[in-house]
Design a protein around this motif. Structure first.
Motif, PDB file in Angstrom:
ATOM      1  N   GLU A 785       0.840  -1.195   0.000  1.00 16.29           N
ATOM      2  CA  GLU A 785       0.000   0.000   0.000  1.00 16.29           C
ATOM      3  C   GLU A 785       0.876   1.247   0.000  1.00 16.29           C
ATOM      4  N   THR A 786       0.574   2.135  -0.875  1.00 16.16           N
ATOM      5  CA  THR A 786       1.361   3.360  -0.965  1.00 16.16           C
ATOM      6  C   THR A 786       0.614   4.502  -0.291  1.00 16.16           C
ATOM      7  N   GLU A 787       1.312   5.588  -0.179  1.00 12.71           N
ATOM      8  CA  GLU A 787       0.713   6.788   0.397  1.00 12.71           C
ATOM      9  C   GLU A 787      -0.505   7.218  -0.443  1.00 12.71           C
ATOM     10  N   ALA A 788      -0.351   7.087  -1.778  1.00 11.51           N
ATOM     11  CA  ALA A 788      -1.419   7.497  -2.701  1.00 11.51           C
ATOM     12  C   ALA A 788      -2.687   6.681  -2.471  1.00 11.51           C
ATOM     13  N   ASP A 789      -2.504   5.396  -2.193  1.00 13.94           N
ATOM     14  CA  ASP A 789      -3.656   4.545  -1.910  1.00 13.94           C
ATOM     15  C   ASP A 789      -4.431   5.061  -0.710  1.00 13.94           C
ATOM     16  N   LYS A 790      -3.677   5.394   0.300  1.00 14.54           N
ATOM     17  CA  LYS A 790      -4.311   5.889   1.532  1.00 14.54           C
ATOM     18  C   LYS A 790      -5.097   7.165   1.272  1.00 14.54           C
ATOM     19  N   VAL A 791      -4.460   8.060   0.513  1.00 11.55           N
ATOM     20  CA  VAL A 791      -5.119   9.333   0.198  1.00 11.55           C
ATOM     21  C   VAL A 791      -6.404   9.079  -0.574  1.00 11.55           C
ATOM     22  N   LYS A 793      -8.276   6.439  -0.593  1.00 14.12           N
ATOM     23  CA  LYS A 793      -9.326   5.884   0.251  1.00 14.12           C
ATOM     24  C   LYS A 793      -9.894   6.956   1.176  1.00 14.12           C
ATOM     25  N   GLU A 794      -9.018   7.758   1.711  1.00 15.22           N
ATOM     26  CA  GLU A 794      -9.449   8.823   2.600  1.00 15.22           C
ATOM     27  C   GLU A 794     -10.425   9.750   1.864  1.00 15.22           C
ATOM     28  N   ASN A 795     -10.093  10.035   0.623  1.00 17.52           N
ATOM     29  CA  ASN A 795     -10.966  10.898  -0.177  1.00 17.52           C
ATOM     30  C   ASN A 795     -12.339  10.280  -0.366  1.00 17.52           C
ATOM     31  N   VAL A 799     -15.899  11.942   0.791  1.00 18.22           N
ATOM     32  CA  VAL A 799     -17.001  12.202  -0.130  1.00 18.22           C
ATOM     33  C   VAL A 799     -18.272  11.526   0.376  1.00 18.22           C
ATOM     34  N   LEU A 800     -18.123  10.292   0.803  1.00 16.74           N
ATOM     35  CA  LEU A 800     -19.274   9.550   1.311  1.00 16.74           C
ATOM     36  C   LEU A 800     -19.872  10.237   2.532  1.00 16.74           C
ATOM     37  N   GLU A 835     -25.288   4.290   1.051  1.00 19.22           N
ATOM     38  CA  GLU A 835     -24.063   5.033   1.368  1.00 19.22           C
ATOM     39  C   GLU A 835     -23.539   4.677   2.754  1.00 19.22           C
ATOM     40  N   LYS A 836     -24.455   4.516   3.669  1.00 17.44           N
ATOM     41  CA  LYS A 836     -24.044   4.171   5.040  1.00 17.44           C
ATOM     42  C   LYS A 836     -23.366   2.804   5.062  1.00 17.44           C
ATOM     43  N   LYS A 837     -23.974   1.885   4.300  1.00 12.06           N
ATOM     44  CA  LYS A 837     -23.426   0.537   4.222  1.00 12.06           C
ATOM     45  C   LYS A 837     -22.001   0.580   3.656  1.00 12.06           C
ATOM     46  N   LYS A 838     -21.894   1.360   2.614  1.00 12.81           N
ATOM     47  CA  LYS A 838     -20.611   1.465   1.934  1.00 12.81           C
ATOM     48  C   LYS A 838     -19.543   2.051   2.848  1.00 12.81           C
ATOM     49  N   LEU A 839     -19.950   3.068   3.543  1.00 12.38           N
ATOM     50  CA  LEU A 839     -19.005   3.735   4.440  1.00 12.38           C
ATOM     51  C   LEU A 839     -18.519   2.752   5.516  1.00 12.38           C
ATOM     52  N   GLU A 840     -19.487   2.037   6.029  1.00 11.46           N
ATOM     53  CA  GLU A 840     -19.188   1.055   7.066  1.00 11.46           C
ATOM     54  C   GLU A 840     -18.141   0.049   6.571  1.00 11.46           C
ATOM     55  N   GLU A 841     -18.389  -0.461   5.372  1.00 12.44           N
ATOM     56  CA  GLU A 841     -17.486  -1.456   4.795  1.00 12.44           C
ATOM     57  C   GLU A 841     -16.102  -0.871   4.556  1.00 12.44           C
TER      58      GLU A 841
END
Length: 849
Positions: A785-791, A793-795, A799-800, A835-841
């Motif tokens: 996992e790279t720094e970019a991956d983390k960013v 996912k964080e993004n 958004v969610l 969206e809630k489900k997705k966020l949870e996952e």
RNA sequence: GGGCGUUUAGCUCAGUUGGUUAGAGCAUCUGCCUUACAAGCAGAGGGUCUGGAGUUCGAGUCUCUAAACGCCCACCA
């Protein structure tokens, strides 16, 4: 059955097809059939020249309507023809003769007309060739010319009847004179252009006094025709001059100072010179005061004998010399520079001269008022598309005044009036007896084209054709000729046949160049549509013209878009090749045992058909075209064909491919007749020999499968998200996938080519979750996992979260929940849950590593 | 002077009766010659809809207003 060529070659596809269609009489109307009629009369192009891009646009729109309506089961008549274009053609022929050193007047009327007919034939042949290249479905058996015998009869009939009714009269009035063509013009043939001029303040000395009036004029050279000077009767400044005489400069003749309402105290100096023979307002003033009318110009625009020493000079030269002379005599007070609008001849481009002339006129008020009355009735009025253009017509009807119809030309319908000394005879034929001389003049070209929607169908005779096809169902034309033509057809149709000439008028705009400029010879920015056909084919040009803009708006020409249209056709071609090679030997279309993806594409198709028809019926070809485009490319090619590759041996797949492609071809036929006919000719199952005689697709309800549509939509959504994640994470092909849902993921496995990569248990690798509404899977892959991956996912999480917050707030709003339609609210609730489900996952996912 | 239209992504344009997070083509960036199509395929970035005010639970969409551009009509002695 020959196979489809490997490459789409527009030239080969289009070559020879039109001739075949003509041979098979596919464009002919079916007069005797009981089908509902659908008639369009082609706006007859002028025989002055050849067709340009604007014509191509105009006829393409009509052809689409006609081809669509034919498939919809109407008996279609698209009646072609050309316009003799009196003044325009005459100008061209005059020039051609002049280039050969021949003078029109020396040549003589008869020979000149022969030259005009030669010209007409030459250009007519070219135009017919051009129509053929465009592939338009004209019924040539009904072709007419605005100067043919039938039109001539109609024209004479109207003239005679109107004359007897007092709607046509001959009178002396101020008309617009074209000194180049030496003819009168109608109001509509005059174009106002801004020119640099000046207000010349002249000294009109009081008779036997040192006092003078400051008279401002933009046209000093007309002073030879002045017969009075007017002031307003309430103008205190000049009351003492009223009734006295002033001395007309240069001419040194006394003329009276009168009062008239025309003199505006606010304007200029409040004093206006009255030239009844050269100004419409002054003409009225002259009538009120019985002033003499002195014409100072010859027909060619030079000064006449009334201009004294200036006789023979051009208007311009005279003005220059006159101003100089006035200055020398101390009669020029001031020159005030002024930009103002001056009328120019639409055809010859020269400055128009208002002049008093004896001409023939149509009394417009009663005719126009009747149209205004009819337009109030929704069932009887002419419907404009877009509707705003109705205002253009109505406004014209409100302000129009008597129409000057006589032209001092040779090429046109000769006025059916004969003179013998003071007697006038107006009739269908020449009067009996000696000594009658026919009027030398011809009629405004628009006088005959105004009769086009019915004279072409046999009027004034009560023919079957007329009965069946009048009123026409539709007319297609540019907004620029509403005043010239649409309006006049409307009042003539209403007056002569008691009905509107057409139910609908589809209005299109003008084509401009890429920078938004009008095409013009001087700019050299012209585009020959037939060059475009050579490069991309008529189908591509047609598709572009029909799909670029919404009805009624101007279009900026863009060759790139024709290329894009060509690409679309190429896509269709290749998809068709794929389908054709895989449905060889198919005996009949059987849609009884369908897979989910078959049901899905059929559902999309049926919905597309519904949409497309809706747009076609509203003349929104741009929307219709993009709807078909989207279906063909984004659903049929991108997904269905891809999925179908895995089950090409199945009857349901073959049948679906065949059925869908056939429907697409039918819908595209009006837009691109050549290529669709070519492809259709290779289909193993046909309902007709030619595509254009097939019936248009109708939405079939039993092929709408909402459940399967949603399921496959969801699978596609999953595929899209999967690919996205794969691309964003640079995943290798060696990834492994574990499905968490029980569903049949057949489609997904195929689309993503996952065969052999599916695992049943979690692996000790980096894992990534993918979700759609119904499907859930985990991708396992080798990667740090790279720094970019983390960013990234964080993004996603951010958004969610924002979206969830927005939606929660919205749903907490009582007003929204209470007032908004339930569907909308329910959709929001669903979306929120997802969206809630997705966020949870997603959050949980962080722990997997 | 009267009327009309346009203003939405870098460009050209869609956007129905106001309703999920505004679309397309072209252009741009990334990765692919996957056996219909490299003129192709997959993925991505990019607009708060000319400015302002209002109506509404909700406005690109309706109302008012300002601006820029364009067109039509009329008038300018």
């Amino acid at each position: 059955m020959k196979e489809l060529d490997k490459k789409y070659n527009h030239e080969e596809v289009e070559n020879g097809k039109y001739e075949t269609w003509l041979k098979k009489n596919l464009f002919k109307c079916e007069e005797e059939s009981s089908k509902k009629p659908f008639c369009i009369v082609l706006p007859p192009p002028n025989v002055t020249g050849v067709l340009h891009l604007g014509h191509a646009w105009n006829v393409t729109l009509q052809d689409i309507i006609i081809r669509y309506k034919k498939m919809e089961g109407y008996d279609c008549l698209w009646l072609p023809g050309m316009d003799h274009a009196a003044i325009a053609t005459e100008a061209k022929v005059v020039k051609r003769l002049k280039d050969k050193g021949i003078n029109k007047y020396e040549y003589g009327r008869e020979k000149f007309l022969e030259a005009c007919w030669d010209w007409t034939k030459e250009h007519g042949d070219i135009i017919r060739e051009q129509w053929a290249k465009l592939g338009i479905a004209l019924d040539y058996s009904k072709e007419r010319f605005t100067l043919d015998e039938g039109l001539s009869k109609a024209v004479r009939k109207v003239f005679v009847d109107y004359y007897n009714e007092g709607l046509i009269y001959r009178g002396e009035k101020i008309i617009n004179w074209d000194p180049e063509a030496k003819t009168a013009l109608s109001n509509e043939e005059v174009i106002y252009k801004e020119v640099e001029g000046a207000f010349y303040h002249l000294k009109y000395k009081l008779e036997d006094s040192d006092e003078y009036l400051d008279v401002a004029t933009t046209r000093p050279e007309t002073l030879f025709g002045d017969t009075a000077v007017a002031v307003n009767e309430n103008d205190k400044r000049y009351q003492k001059f009223v009734g006295k005489n002033v001395i007309l400069p240069i001419v040194n003749k006394p003329i009276p100072v009168i009062t008239d309402e025309h003199a505006d105290m606010e304007k200029g100096t409040g004093v206006v010179k009255i030239t009844p023979a050269h100004d419409p307002n002054d003409f009225e003033v002259g009538n009120r005061h019985q002033l003499e009318r002195i014409v100072v110009l010859n027909d060619d625009g030079t000064m006449n004998e009334n201009a004294g020493i200036y006789q023979g000079m051009s208007r311009e030269a005279c003005r220059e010399k006159l101003v100089k002379d006035l200055e020398e005599q101390g009669l020029l007070l001031q020159i005030e520079p002024l930009k103002h609008e001056v009328g120019h001849s639409e055809r010859t481009g020269v400055m128009v001269e208002p002049m008093i002339k004896k001409q023939w006129f149509v009394r417009m008020r009663p005719l126009a008022d009747h149209v205004l009355e009819v337009q109030k009735d929704k069932k009887k009025k002419v419907n404009f598309v877009p509707s705003r253009y109705e205002k253009t017509m109505n406004h014209w009807m409100e302000i129009t005044y008597d129409w000057c119809i006589s032209r001092q030309l040779w090429w046109g319908h000769r006025i059916p009036a004969w003179y013998k000394e003071d007697e006038v005879y107006v009739g269908m034929e020449a009067p009996k007896g000696d000594g009658w001389v026919q009027d030398e003049d011809v009629l405004d070209t628009w006088f005959s084209s105004a009769l086009w929607p019915f004279a072409t169908l046999g009027w004034p005779d009560n023919t079957k054709l007329l009965e069946k096809y009048y009123p026409n169902q539709c007319l297609v034309t540019g907004y620029d000729i509403i005043p010239f033509w649409v309006n006049r057809m409307t009042f003539q149709g209403e007056k002569l046949l008691g009905q509107r000439p057409f139910e609908d008028v589809l209005i299109h705009g003008l084509i401009r160049d890429k920078l938004g400029r009008k095409f013009s010879k001087s700019l050299g920015n012209g585009i020959d549509p037939f060059d475009m056909i050579d490069s991309y084919g008529a189908d591509a040009l047609r598709y572009y013209l029909a799909s670029d803009v919404a009805p009624g708006t101007d279009m900026r020409f863009d060759e790139e878009k024709i290329k894009a249209a060509w690409n679309f056709i190429n896509k269709l071609w290749n998809a068709s090749r794929f389908v054709l090679t895989n449905i060889q030997g198919l005996q009949k279309i059987s849609l009884d045992y369908l897979k989910n993806e078959d049901k899905w594409i059929l559902t999309k198709l049926e919905k597309t058909i519904h949409e497309v028809k809706k747009f076609m019926d509203k003349y929104q070809f741009n929307n219709a075209a993009s709807t078909i485009y989207e279906f063909t490319w984004n659903y049929f090619c991108d997904y269905y064909i891809e999925i179908a590759k895995y089950s090409l041996d199945q009857e349901s797949t073959k049948s679906t491919l065949c059925y869908v492609l056939t429907s697409v071809l039918k819908m595209l036929q009006p837009f691109m007749p050549f290529v669709t006919e070519e492809i259709y000719s290779h289909m193993p199952i046909k309902e007709e020999a030619c595509l254009m005689t097939c019936s248009y697709p109708k939405q079939v309800k039993k092929y709408i499968f909402e459940k399967e549509e949603e399921a496959v939509d969801d699978a596609i959504e999953f595929v899209r998200r999967f690919r996205n994640i794969k691309a964003e994470n640079n995943m290798s092909k060696e990834l492994k996938v574990m499905f968490d849902t029980e569903d049949d993921n057949n489609i997904i496995v195929k689309m993503l080519k996952l065969d052999g990569n599916i695992v049943k248990q979690p692996l000790g690798m980096k894992a990534y979750k993918v979700f759609s509404k119904y499907i859930k899977a985990t991708i396992f892959f080798e990667r740090v996992e790279t720094e970019a991956d983390k960013v990234l996912k964080e993004n996603q999480i951010q958004v969610l979260k924002a979206s969830i917050e927005r939606r929660e707030k919205l749903l907490a709003n009582e007003n929204y929940v209470k007032k908004a339609p339930e569907k909308i609210v329910e959709l929001d609730r669903q979306k929120l849950a997802e969206e809630k489900k997705k966020l949870e996952e997603l959050l949980k996912d962080e722990s997997i590593d």
